[in-house]
Design a protein around this motif. Structure first.
Motif, PDB file in Angstrom:
ATOM      1  N   ALA A   1       0.861  -1.190   0.000  1.00  0.00           N
ATOM      2  CA  ALA A   1       0.000   0.000   0.000  1.00  0.00           C
ATOM      3  C   ALA A   1       0.889   1.228   0.000  1.00  0.00           C
ATOM      4  N   CYS A   2       0.449   2.270  -0.667  1.00  0.00           N
ATOM      5  CA  CYS A   2       1.248   3.489  -0.814  1.00  0.00           C
ATOM      6  C   CYS A   2       0.267   4.648  -0.970  1.00  0.00           C
ATOM      7  N   THR A   3       0.172   5.495   0.047  1.00  0.00           N
ATOM      8  CA  THR A   3      -0.838   6.557   0.073  1.00  0.00           C
ATOM      9  C   THR A   3      -0.186   7.890   0.373  1.00  0.00           C
ATOM     10  N   GLU A   4      -0.373   8.876  -0.493  1.00  0.00           N
ATOM     11  CA  GLU A   4       0.182  10.200  -0.223  1.00  0.00           C
ATOM     12  C   GLU A   4      -0.792  11.026   0.602  1.00  0.00           C
TER      13      GLU A   4
ATOM     14  N   GLY B   1       3.449  10.722   3.427  1.00  0.00           N
ATOM     15  CA  GLY B   1       2.658   9.615   2.919  1.00  0.00           C
ATOM     16  C   GLY B   1       2.965   8.356   3.701  1.00  0.00           C
TER      17      GLY B   1
END
Lengths: 141, 141, 141
Positions: free
Chosen positions: C86-89, C94
């Motif tokens: 998962a990678c969320t800014e 982030g």
């Protein structure tokens, strides 16, 4: 090597002081700036650190405390002073970049409230404090 | 001295325990609260730390871990417990302020997700954990 | 025990190496992953740490540095590699979650700028670096 650490300073080892568990490593950034890092003895051995060896010092922006004003002394072994070259507020945290005399830049993430409390703005004098234990040393492959 | 550290606690040195590389310094905050800091021996010498000397302990809000519930023990040398006096969510991170029994306040930055997971709200009981190695000691000039 | 630390890894003590002030503790996460923590001797004694004792390792998401690419060595005693799940800014920072081979997940908070600089995206290979001194060990009550 690419890392998320906003600060990556190239330098060379000046001295290694082994303790019982931890070691103190002095790094010359070659521009008049120096850093001190505390790493474990085992890491110092694994990386074969010795005077003259090229290393990269990694410092997370969130590990930097900013200080203004004269006369105070702190236990932080690294005190990097210069002028603010960028200062940007976010939602809660903001980013402040310090231009160091030797040409390096130190990026810090602090809260917006601290930016305002310290009156930070481009051109202002400020020092970045970094604990020796917050620094990771790397050797490029 | 003005710093970006959200937590600046005034106190006096209780004890200094020198090791091979690092030193352990106990600080009395004068209100029933105490802190333990790990700094380098060289810093302890440079600051001429000795029992009774006034110092300021700097703790970044992002170095604090919050814990709720009973019975757990941790390796964190500093455990400062009290009631939540403010709790504000940001975009990703939020700010939680704990009122300590002696009157000091401990500010922490944690993620919004953790605020919700711990069910933090004003008036709730919570402890802030701070590693001794996360504390910088300062002497006002 | 509930804490704000986004990473809480259950494991058992493998070895305790006492120094002058600090102790090095190796923890087996039981899934092929291992951690090394630096805590004070006094904490090691208070927690009665010894081989086989169950512990929980707490790691703040903001203490993790991410690294991509081959060949580099670092002084960070903990290097946990896997694929981005998962990678969320956010606004400035982030969140990147790494799936480790043994099934654990490592959550890190880095700046959006670093997410882009490293080209992080779901499925990509990445390593999380954690200094031994950033880890708190806990024993559930």
């Amino acid at each position: 090597m690419k890392t998320s650490a906003r600060n990556q300073f190239k330098g060379s080892v000046e001295a290694v002081n082994l303790g019982a568990v931890n070691a103190e490593v002095k790094v010359d950034l070659g521009s008049g700036d120096h850093l001190v890092a505390i790493i474990t003895n085992e890491s110092a051995r694994n990386l074969e650190l010795a005077p003259g060896k090229p290393v990269v010092a990694l410092i997370k922006a969130s590990s930097v405390i900013l200080m203004t004003g004269e006369g105070a002394m702190t236990s932080a072994r690294n005190r990097l002073c210069g002028k603010v070259v960028a200062c940007t507020e976010g939602a809660v945290n903001g980013e402040v970049i310090i231009g160091l005399p030797g040409g390096n830049q130190l990026t810090s993430i602090i809260t917006n409230e601290s930016i305002r409390k310290l009156g930070l703005a481009v051109g202002g004098e400020v020092c970045g404090l970094v604990k020796a234990s917050s620094i990771i040393l790397a050797i490029e492959g």
